[in-house]
Enzyme design. Structure first.
Site, PDB file in Angstrom:
ATOM      1  CD  GLU A 125      -3.014  -1.261   2.153  1.00 49.95           C
ATOM      2  OE1 GLU A 125      -2.779  -0.772   3.268  1.00 49.95           O
ATOM      3  OE2 GLU A 125      -4.096  -1.792   1.851  1.00 49.95           O
TER       4      GLU A 125
ATOM      5  CD  GLU B 229     -10.058  -1.669   7.938  1.00 49.76           C
ATOM      6  OE1 GLU B 229      -9.106  -2.258   8.490  1.00 49.76           O
ATOM      7  OE2 GLU B 229      -9.945  -1.088   6.844  1.00 49.76           O
TER       8      GLU B 229
ATOM      9  CG  ASP C 146      -7.536  -5.672   4.833  1.00 51.61           C
ATOM     10  OD1 ASP C 146      -7.063  -6.014   5.925  1.00 51.61           O
ATOM     11  OD2 ASP C 146      -7.521  -4.510   4.413  1.00 51.61           O
TER      12      ASP C 146
HETATM   13  C1  GCU Z   1      -6.136  -2.409   5.759  1.00 52.02           C
HETATM   14  C2  GCU Z   1      -6.522  -1.103   6.382  1.00 52.02           C
HETATM   15  C3  GCU Z   1      -5.408  -0.108   6.330  1.00 52.02           C
HETATM   16  C4  GCU Z   1      -4.134  -0.726   6.906  1.00 52.02           C
HETATM   17  C5  GCU Z   1      -3.815  -2.018   6.179  1.00 52.02           C
HETATM   18  C6  GCU Z   1      -2.658  -2.775   6.791  1.00 52.02           C
HETATM   19  O1  GCU Z   1      -6.027  -2.264   4.372  1.00 52.02           O
HETATM   20  O2  GCU Z   1      -7.662  -0.592   5.753  1.00 52.02           O
HETATM   21  O3  GCU Z   1      -5.798   1.011   7.064  1.00 52.02           O
HETATM   22  O4  GCU Z   1      -3.073   0.148   6.801  1.00 52.02           O
HETATM   23  O5  GCU Z   1      -4.918  -2.874   6.258  1.00 52.02           O
HETATM   24  O6  GCU Z   1      -2.917  -3.784   7.437  1.00 52.02           O
HETATM   25  O7  GCU Z   1      -1.511  -2.412   6.611  1.00 52.02           O
END
Ligand code: GCU
Length: 683
Positions: free
Chosen positions: A290, A397, A369
């Protein structure tokens, strides 16, 4: 004010019942002879708990022959009580466990352990026994944690916000400063230690600019102060680090793990950190995930990235916890070949055996996730030569954000019991994770926590049970979800059986209820983008995140079969691969995760997919309303401030469940054109 702050350490007054006399007899005096800070904290906790529960004062010096409680390390207790513990018991307690035994000959109820932390865990266990009304007259308990690391991950940012936090802002930081509320930190450490947590990473895995400086002299002294508080309670502090630190704060031009300068920089950094925090746990790393920096930038793989950090920490006894949440988050939704579910396995399976001994991989429980329902990650069972941890998400979440009730322990139990077939019939995830299947030196569990500065810690009071349950399960994965719920209910609310049964019923039904009005048959992601709260069927359908359901007028689901789909099902071993790949044998609750089917496909339940969607959403709303009415039966029977805060949330849940029902049912009715058999209201 009693509004949930003391959580399961409320030490409610014991009911005058069969055991009270025993508690008074044994609990009149405590003998604790060691100066060590953790043992002192254990003795103080025992005194606090006993005095509150029994309503009498506890002395530190029993009279001749007076029954009392003694606590300490085996060696020290041995001086005064020669033959209390057998060699066998001492061995079975291992490094972190404890023995509790009543010895009428010595007039003593003894809590012994090899380490100070073990003594502390033993004290909390005894307090839990009393708090849940157990007999203590003939105790002979040996308990050692099944998992080595029992870790909490904070996603707290230095500005005070919490990524995916639903219980207010951080109690660790505010406005780019460390909190000064030492008392709250200590209470937090007590809570965590009471369920056996021994590791806490204090900052978000997404390490932003200011947090990158946590490993510099600017903030290290304050990090060290936090570590001082945790240490007393047997908890080691860990930091999430920025892989690009050598560039961002080190003035280097690269963060390439194979560059000598970069290695040297991290080596020095590690020495600097350990000078400030001698028992620093290590680094938690989100890399190439990400948009976070990582070794891919330099054409290096994740083993090279992790091992470089591991070398730096090795001389100091530290470890690298490297996350496997690596996938393409810039996917083109038109691309039907790429499957995000495959990503972790595709990246990490080829690296099995290449990680240093002080590296441990942290693997999310599912391949996507933390959805309400996902299969278990196929990486469990696939990494025979690699240390690994399972990562759970306590913060809700995708499971109602602590506005909805969702007791997650049953879900975690199901995952831990799942057979990977890695070594035939007896290879459940829990044995991969605890290291026993392959003898991994570093093993255990990590979880993203659900706490914030809300006075009851977790926002929804009943969400505390998830935090409590996570710790208890990490200590002993064989506890049942019901047992864990019972303990928590008794410690927080009451020993009254009728009250207990109502709350236990709520908790135990809640995951299934949440699943039924949100995500049918293993389809996730039908949520509003970004914040992830509330229904939005196509919210992620045309996004770059790899999160699609592919609903059209004929059918729905993701084809992950070998023959016609992405081939993800083949990442599983043995019977799992066959069952998931087979339309006929795939379990209903995961059907749409593995198969694309027409709405008229008939499930094992005998219903069509479309009728299942309608029925579940109508029933889910009714069941959510029943949660509220069941809770209402407790009004006047439990403390009003506890009652009312839960009532408010359950009311919101019941209302919001209707929104879910109506959006999901309407969407699929419009897409499919197929009527509900029972002609209920769809818009
Ligand atoms: C999910 C979550 C993010 C987080 C990511 C992670 O995608 O929405 O906010 O940073 O997991 O586990 O790194």
């Amino acid at each position: 004010v009693e509004s949930g702050y003391h959580a399961w350490l409320s030490y409610n007054k014991a009911l005058p019942g069969a055991q009270l006399e025993q508690y008074r007899q044994w609990g009149g005096a405590i003998v604790s002879l060691e100066e060590q800070e953790t043992i002192q904290a254990a003795a103080a906790e025992l005194k606090l708990g006993l005095e509150a529960m029994l309503g009498h004062s506890v002395s530190a010096a029993p009279n001749q022959g007076q029954l009392h409680i003694a606590l300490g390390t085996f060696d020290s207790l041995h001086v005064r009580y020669q033959s209390l513990f057998s060699e066998k018991e001492i061995e079975a307690a291992e490094a972190e466990g404890f023995v509790i035994r009543t010895s009428h000959a010595d007039s003593c109820l003894a809590i012994g352990a090899a380490s100070p932390a073990g003594v502390l865990y033993g004290v909390f266990h005894l307090l839990r026994l009393i708090g849940t009304g157990a007999a203590i007259d003939e105790l002979a308990i040996i308990s050692a944690p099944v998992n080595g690391l029992r870790m909490i991950n904070h996603w707290d940012n230095f500005d005070g916000s919490i990524e995916r936090g639903y219980a207010g802002n951080s109690f660790l930081y505010k406005n780019n400063r460390f909190t000064e509320d030492q008392e709250r930190l200590r209470d937090y450490a007590r809570m965590m230690a009471s369920v056996g947590i021994n590791a806490i990473a204090i900052n978000n895995v997404n390490v932003h600019q200011e947090e990158t400086l946590f490993i510099t002299p600017t903030y290290l002294p304050q990090v060290a102060k936090l570590a001082d508080i945790f240490r007393v309670y047997g908890i080691r502090l860990y930091l999430s680090i920025n892989f690009a630190s050598p560039i961002q704060i080190g003035g280097l031009e690269t963060a390439d793990p194979l560059e000598l300068d970069v290695q040297g920089w991290w080596n020095n950094k590690a020495s600097e950190i350990y000078a400030a925090i001698p028992d620093f746990g290590g680094f938690l790393v989100k890399a190439d995930s990400e948009n976070r920096p990582g070794p891919f930038t330099y054409g290096r793989d994740h083993a090279e990235g992790a091992n470089m950090l591991a070398e730096a920490l090795l001389p100091h006894g530290g470890i690298v916890i490297w996350r496997c949440f690596v996938y393409n988050c810039k996917q083109d939704w038109r691309d039907r070949k790429t499957d995000r579910a495959r990503a972790a396995y595709d990246h990490f399976k080829p690296l099995d055996g290449r990680f240093n001994d002080n590296v441990v991989l942290q693997i999310k429980n599912g391949p996507l996730d933390f959805q309400v329902r996902e299969p278990v990650s196929p990486l469990f069972g696939a990494l025979e030569h690699t240390n690994q941890l399972i990562e759970f998400q306590i913060t809700q979440e995708y499971t109602g954000q602590q506005r909805h009730l969702c007791y997650l322990v049953p879900q975690w139990k199901e995952i831990l019991e799942f057979n990977t077939y890695a070594e035939g019939e007896k290879a459940p995830v829990k044995r991969v994770v605890d290291g026993s299947l392959w003898g991994n030196r570093i093993n255990g569990m990590a979880a993203v926590t659900n706490v914030g500065e809300d006075w009851n810690w977790s926002g929804h009071l009943l969400a505390q049970a998830n935090l409590y349950g996570y710790g208890r399960l990490a200590w002993n994965p064989d506890l049942t979800a019901e047992q864990i719920a019972s303990e928590w209910i008794q410690l927080v609310f009451s020993l009254d059986a009728a009250i207990h049964d109502v709350i236990s019923g709520l908790l135990m039904d809640s995951w299934s209820i949440y699943e039924s009005y949100t995500a049918p048959l293993g389809i996730g992601w039908m949520v509003n983008p970004n914040h992830h709260y509330g229904p939005n069927v196509d919210g992620y359908e045309y996004s770059p995140w790899g999160t699609y359901h592919f609903a059209d007028h004929k059918g729905i689901g993701v084809d992950r079969t070998v023959q016609t789909g992405t081939g993800y099902s083949a990442q599983y071993m043995g019977a799992n691969a066959e069952v998931y790949n087979s339309l006929e044998h795939c379990p209903d609750e995961l059907l749409l995760f593995f198969h694309h089917v027409p709405y008229t496909h008939v499930l094992h339940s005998g219903k069509t997919v479309i009728q299942h969607i309608y029925d579940n959403h109508f029933e889910g709303v009714e069941r959510a309303a029943q949660l509220l009415s069941a809770w209402s039966s407790l009004q006047g029977r439990i403390k009003e401030e506890l009652y009312s805060q839960v009532e408010e949330r359950l009311r919101e849940q019941a209302r919001h469940a209707e929104e879910w029902r109506d959006q999901i049912n309407t969407y699929f009715w419009r897409k499919s054109g197929i009527e509900d058999k029972h002609h209920r209201k769809i818009y």
